[in-house]
Each structure stands twice: as structure tokens, then as C-alpha cells.
Design an enzyme around this catalytic site. Structure first.
Site, short mmCIF file in Angstrom:
data_model
loop_
_atom_site.label_atom_id
_atom_site.label_comp_id
_atom_site.label_asym_id
_atom_site.label_seq_id
_atom_site.Cartn_x
_atom_site.Cartn_y
_atom_site.Cartn_z
N CYS A 338 14.45 -1.49 -0.97
CA CYS A 338 15.07 -0.18 -0.78
C CYS A 338 16.47 -0.24 -0.14
CB CYS A 338 14.19 0.76 0.04
SG CYS A 338 12.48 0.28 0.18
N ARG A 367 6.65 -11.14 2.70
CA ARG A 367 6.06 -10.55 3.89
C ARG A 367 5.07 -11.52 4.49
NH1 ARG A 367 5.04 -4.44 1.60
NH2 ARG A 367 7.19 -4.13 0.89
N GLN A 385 7.72 -6.80 -6.73
CA GLN A 385 7.38 -5.39 -6.95
C GLN A 385 8.05 -4.92 -8.23
OE1 GLN A 385 9.06 -3.98 -3.18
NE2 GLN A 385 7.01 -3.30 -2.63
N ASP A 387 9.67 -2.38 -8.76
CA ASP A 387 10.21 -1.36 -7.86
C ASP A 387 11.24 -0.49 -8.57
OD1 ASP A 387 10.29 -0.14 -5.47
OD2 ASP A 387 11.27 -1.77 -4.38
N HIS A 389 13.97 2.99 -7.28
CA HIS A 389 14.31 4.07 -6.35
C HIS A 389 15.06 5.14 -7.11
CE1 HIS A 389 13.53 0.66 -3.67
NE2 HIS A 389 12.87 1.59 -3.03
N LYS A 473 3.19 11.05 0.03
CA LYS A 473 3.07 10.06 -1.04
C LYS A 473 1.81 10.27 -1.88
CE LYS A 473 0.87 6.63 1.87
NZ LYS A 473 0.57 5.25 2.09
N HIS A 519 10.51 6.37 -3.84
CA HIS A 519 10.15 4.97 -4.09
C HIS A 519 8.96 5.00 -5.04
CE1 HIS A 519 11.83 3.74 -0.01
NE2 HIS A 519 11.57 5.01 0.19
ZN LIG Z 1 11.42 1.39 -1.64
#
Ligand SMILES: [Zn+2]
Ligand SMILES: [Zn+2]
Length: 647
Positions: A338, A367, A385, A387, A389, A473, A519
Site C-alpha cells: 500500500c 512478514r 498478494q 494486490d 489499491h 471491510k 485495498h
Molecule cells: Zn493495501
């Protein structure tokens, strides 16, 4: 008299002090037999606990989470009672219900060990005690009395727990000769525990702290009927066969190496092929939905994560900063994408005409997870991910949500996850202070998420207080072929990062505004998704996705050249094909390649070479006859096309 309100809204009067079990009996003896616990004003209670005031009542049976939980928690007490009889010097830690069954952490006493081989005897003792139909009696006890009671028995673990509790809140439960410090709730007595299976013994540090003593953890599961236990054991066997770590190895998809490091998956060629197919599939859909693909590095300046707030929140429990040798710079392994995308947003002045801006990245993040927590591809230390945004105006949140939901639907449909549900996580209405973002925006986003679920017809349950501090979320749970639930994708609204990174756009009013950030990761991560997909399909991937669609098996070495020419021809038709030219008997080759779950086996020998054909075997279906190479290519490609049209 007290008023009891039932889930259907009807109200009945009962005498003060009536128990939920008595109420169930008043409705039907059958119900009284099946019921395991009660929901009193939303709290789970013992069936045998007297109700003193007006209340709402729900009766929980085996089918309800609360019912199972109560059943298994009581079974943990039964296990402890049995252990106490068999091991007189035993001390008890904690014994909770878990997702499938229960455990108890125990210290068996000096020089005593409990091994897997001992479990059968414990199991037998539990059966004996259960049949005695011992009542589980709840008692409120003062802190001093509790400390004395457990202190006299040298229960050091229990007294440590008691010392941390507030006086006036402490209860114990007793059945037979066993008393436990416990909040409950419990079954009225032990007789409904009909089928018992102790699964395994493991080590577990007291309170999860490796500096404290290591206790013995005994896992078990129980059922109200023998048949349910039998079914469960069959399911467990099937789950073992589908374990993604086992299939991943058989299909040569991925591996781990201690030399590379724990929790860092190595994607082998076939696994990479599979993963790239999934990525291409999602990229294609995302292109249609106006996403733009971006890339960012694997590390980022520490200050970036200080700005984002991630460092303050997770810094101590993450991989520690990397230092440059000369310049004194500090970098972190990227824990999320992000902040990088926020900086991309900031690269140019933005106007409302640029929004929504949808930046997508298959971003690899790192992580830290404790080594004991690592598990195959589902718990790793480095993962990618899917991912993206979405930077948009508050007005666009709803329509963007709908689009993300559509993408998720396409994915689940393409991969045969027919049974899924969502959880909507909203604010805790009693504690609005702890959330960032304007009241107006929150109310609106929360309402819109609920509306989107209703409009798209997705089963969703609402959880209050489960929202992130930065926004509400929506999380997706799929049920796999064995009925197990897995959490996959997520969509999150975020008011926080745009604020922290001071993101702006010029509105149609010529004023500066803050965009909203969404996200979203439909797969969740490539690693976890592939693991779930393997266990869901048992490695039988759809033809469009499977790494090797066909394997050519020459009957003997004499036909290796012909096999080569067949492969060349099929590759021209975009078919992913390999050759098994090992010097092995054909029967062996068939068995080995069936184990690798390759959908088509193409056998070539004298006869096929002469006629310029192949003999086709379909996985799980057997012989499909011989055919011309181009006919087979057409057949296979038609099947792929048909699958892709179903998206
Ligand atoms: Zn994010
Ligand atoms: Zn308990």
C-alpha cells in the site's frame, strides 16, 4: 414469573429460576435431548443455570457452533477428570474447545510422560466416566477461596491464572472428583458424550512462552453419536490425502529448503506455470475492469512505513531493518504494498477526472511468523498478494465495491468454489472514538457495503466491532469439497492512509479533496490460494489451469522420436505437453503419471506411429481410443474454451 422471548419473537412466561433445559422439556422431550447449551441475552449459558430475569432465549444444538463448543469444552473437562484418576500427580494448565474438538495442557508430574500409546487407556477411562452421567456443577467462588482450593492441590498453573482474575467473577465447575477453574458454559452432565477419540500428544509451552515450562498437550474430539465420529475419521483420512504439502510434492509444484530458510516457498517449474496461469487469468479480468499493472521493489525505506503507521504497529514483531554499509540508511522488507502505491498516486497532481485510479500489483511481501506457526503454503514468511489499491472519491466507493465483488464472483465460478460467504466487519457502535475518518464517510461506507451484499445476493454476516480502525471491510470465506471453511479474499475501505500520505485530488469544485482508498485481494495471496485450490480439487485442476495438460508415453525407447514429433505438433496448438521417456514399463508410466494428476495420457507405439495417431487415456476415465494428433488438439482446446466461456 419471568418473560422468555424466543427467536421467532414469541414470548412465554415461566417461573423465576427456571432453567433453559426445563424450558426445552416444556416444548418437547426430543428437543430437550438434543439441546446442548442456551443463548441467554446473547451470552452462552449452561442449560442447567437458573434464569432469574426476563430474557431472550436461543437453544443451541449440535449443529450450532455454540452447541459444539460447549460439548467439546465439557469433553476437555472429562479428559482432565480421566487424567486425574490415572496420573495422581498431574497439574492442569488450560483446556479449551477448538475448531475441531478440544485439548488440555497438562504437566503429568515429575518423571512421568504421556505418549500417544497411552491415549487408548485415557480414552477408555473417559468412556467409563461419561457413562456415569456425572453432573457438571457450577459454583461461584471468592478469589481467596479459589486460591486456597487450587493452592492446597499444588495447582501452580491454575493459581497463576486465578491471581490475574478479578474477585467476584470466578467460577468453578465440578464433575465427580474433578473441579476446574472455569467460566463455562457446560453440558448439564457427561452422558451425552457418546463417542470419544483422543487424537495426539504434542508439546506446548505454558502460556505460549518458550521461557516457561513445556506442558503436554492432548488433543481430542468427541461426538454425541458414534456415526458422527466415524464420518469425521473418514473426512480426516480424505483431508490427509488432499494435504497440499503432499500433493504439491507429488505434482512437483513447490518445495522448501532449510538452506533457503523456513517459510520461504520455492515455486518449481510446474507450480510456477500454475501460478502464472492464475495471474494471467486475474490480469485479464482486471484489464477489463480498468486496472493498471504496476511494480514496486521488495524493500522500502523505514521512514515510508513510519509514515504509513505500519512500523509503529508491527515494527517490533517484523523482520528487523536492513542497514546500508555506508550511508546509514534503513530499509524494511516490504510487509505490504500500500505505501508504495500511495507514493505512485502522489507522483502527479490528480484531478477527479483521474479517479478511480486502480493500481494492481502481484506484490511479494515478507512478514515474520514464528517458526512453530509455519505451515506449508498457508502460513509462510514471504508471499505474493494479488494486490490492488483503488483510489476514488467517496461517491465512487459503492460502484467500485460492486466491481470488485464481480471479479471475486468470476474467480470463484472459474475455480468451482460454489459455496462461499462473506463477513461484513463494521465499527463497534459503542466505541466510535477509536476509528479514524469522518462519521459521515463511515456511515455511508458501512451502509453501502451492506447494500452491495444484498444487491449481489451474497450470503453475508455482519460482525460489529470487527472493522479495522481505518475502515470497514468485507472478507470472503469459501467452503471446499470437504466442507472445510477457508478465508480467502478481502476488500477494505481505508480513510487512514490517504490522510497519512496527504493524498489529494482537485474536485470538480476546484477544491482540494482527500480520496478514499480501497485495498483488495481476491485470492488473498497466491500461496494460500494455491494451497486451498489443491485441497479443494485434490490436485485435479481444470484443464485451462493445469500445468501439464497431457503427457506422451512411448511404449518403448524405439518410439521416443515419434513422441518428440507428436509433442512438437501439439505445442504448435498451444497444448502444454511433456514426454515420459524413462526406460520403464508402460504400466508403470501410466500409474506414475496418473498420480501426477495429468489429465490426458497419450500412448504411442508401433500401431500409433504407423497410422500417425495417438492412443488417448483420460485421467479417471480410462481408454478413449486412438485419434489423429490434430483431432486430439482440437478436442482439448475446445474443452479449455468451454471452461473459459463459463467465467
Ligand atoms: Zn493495501
Ligand atoms: Zn473449562
Amino acid at each position: 414469573m419471568i418473560k422468555i422471548t424466543f427467536p421467532d419473537g414469541s414470548v412465554r412466561e415461566y417461573e423465576k429460576g427456571t432453567t433453559a433445559l426445563q424450558i426445552a422439556e416444556s416444548i418437547s422431550p426430543r428437543l430437550a435431548q438434543d439441546v446442548l447449551a442456551a443463548g441467554i441475552n446473547g451470552e452462552t449459558w449452561d442449560l442447567s443455570r437458573p434464569i432469574e430475569e426476563d430474557a431472550t432465549l436461543k437453544l443451541y444444538k449440535w449443529e450450532d457452533e455454540e452447541g459444539k463448543h460447549t460439548f467439546w469444552h465439557s469433553s476437555a473437562h472429562l479428559l482432565a477428570e480421566a487424567l486425574q484418576e490415572l496420573y495422581p500427580d498431574i497439574q492442569f494448565g488450560i483446556g479449551p474447545a477448538i475448531e475441531n474438538g478440544f485439548y488440555y495442557d497438562v504437566d503429568p508430574g515429575k518423571g512421568v510422560t504421556i505418549k500417544d500409546a497411552d491415549l487408548a487407556i485415557v480414552e477408555k477411562k473417559m468412556q467409563e466416566l461419561a457413562a456415569k452421567k456425572e453432573s457438571l456443577l457450577r459454583q461461584t467462588i471468592s478469589k481467596t477461596a479459589a486460591l486456597k482450593l487450587f493452592g492446597d492441590r499444588h495447582e501452580t498453573y491454575k493459581t497463576e491464572l486465578i491471581s490475574e482474575l478479578a474477585d467476584g467473577t470466578i467460577t468453578t465447575y465440578t464433575q465427580g472428583a474433578f473441579t476446574d477453574l472455569c467460566r463455562g458454559p457446560h453440558l448439564p452432565d457427561t452422558s451425552s458424550i457418546k463417542a470419544i477419540k483422543l487424537m495426539s500428544v504434542a508439546g506446548a509451552y505454558w502460556r505460549g512462552d518458550e521461557k516457561r515450562p513445556q506442558l503436554t498437550r492432548i488433543y481430542g474430539i468427541t461426538f454425541p453419536k458414534k456415526k458422527l465420529l466415524d464420518d469425521y475419521l473418514v473426512l480426516l483420512e480424505e483431508a490427509k490425502k488432499r494435504d497440499h504439502r503432499k500433493i504439491g510434492k507429488e505434482m512437483e509444484l513447490f518445495t522448501f529448503s532449510q538452506n533457503v530458510g523456513q517459510g520461504l516457498p520455492l515455486w518449481l517449474p510446474k507450480g510456477t506455470q500454475l501460478r502464472l496461469k492464475l495471474e494471467d487469468f486475474l490480469k485479464k479480468i482486471q484489464r477489463e475492469y480498468g486496472y493498471q499493472q504496476v511494480m514496486s521493489p521488495h524493500i522500502g525505506s523505514k521512514s515510508l512505513y513510519v509514515t504509513s503507521g505500519h512500523y509503529a504497529k508491527y515494527g517490533k514483531d517484523s523482520f528487523q531493518p536492513i542497514h546500508t554499509p555506508e550511508e546509514g540508511e534503513e530499509f524494511l522488507l516490504k510487509p505490504m504494498n500500500c505505501p508504495h502505491h500511495c507514493e505512485m498516486y502522489k507522483a502527479f497532481p490528480r484531478s477527479y477526472k483521474d479517479l478511480p485510479l486502480r493500481l494492481a500489483e502481484f506484490g511479494t511481501v515478507y512478514r515474520y511468523e514464528q517458526s512453530g506457526e509455519l505451515h506449508g503454503l498457508t502460513r509462510v514468511r514471504g508471499f505474493t498478494q494479488d494486490d490492488a489499491h483503488i483510489f476514488c472519491t467517496p461517491d465512487q466507493v459503492k460502484s467500485e465495491f460492486i466491481k470488485v465483488m464481480e471479479i471475486i464472483h468470476i474467480i470463484f465460478r472459474a475455480l468451482n468454489f460454489t459455496d462461499f460467504e462473506a463477513q461484513i466487519s463494521l465499527r463497534d457502535p459503542a466505541d466510535k472514538e477509536k476509528y479514524i475518518g469522518s462519521e459521515e464517510n463511515w456511515q455511508r461506507a458501512e451502509r453501502e457495503i451492506i447494500e452491495v451484499c444484498e444487491e449481489t445476493g451474497i450470503k453475508a454476516k455482519i460482525e460489529l466491532g470487527e472493522a479495522a480502525f481505518y475502515g470497514p471491510k468485507l472478507d470472503f470465506m469459501v467452503k471446499d469439497a470437504l466442507g472445510r471453511r477457508w478465508q480467502l479474499g478481502t476488500i477494505q475501505v481505508d480513510y487512514n492512509l490517504p490522510e497519512r500520505f496527504e493524498l489529494e485530488y482537485i474536485g470538480s469544485d476546484n477544491q482540494r479533496h482527500r480520496p478514499v482508498m480501497i485495498h483488495r485481494a481476491p485470492f488473498g495471496s497466491m500461496e494460500r490460494f494455491v494451497a486451498v485450490l489443491i485441497e479443494h480439487t485434490a490436485g485435479k485442476f481444470p484443464l485451462w489451469l493445469v500445468p501439464d495438460q497431457a503427457v506422451i508415453l512411448p511404449i518403448s525407447e524405439r518410439f521416443n522420436d515419434y513422441a518428440e514429433s507428436v509433442a512438437k505438433e501439439l505445442k504448435k496448438h498451444d497444448i502444454r505437453v511433456i514426454i515420459d521417456d524413462r526406460n520403464e514399463k508402460i504400466g508403470r508410466k501410466i500409474r506414475d503419471n496418473e498420480l501426477k494428476k495429468i489429465p490426458y495420457l497419450l500412448i504411442v507405439g508401433e500401431h500409433e506411429q504407423e497410422k500417425n495417431e495417438i492412443s488417448v487415456r483420460k485421467q479417471g476415465e480410462g481408454d478413449a481410443g486412438s485419434m489423429k494428433i490434430t483431432n486430439f488438439a482440437e478436442l482439448l482446446n475446445n474443452e479449455v474454451e468451454k471452461q473459459m466461456n463459463q467465467w
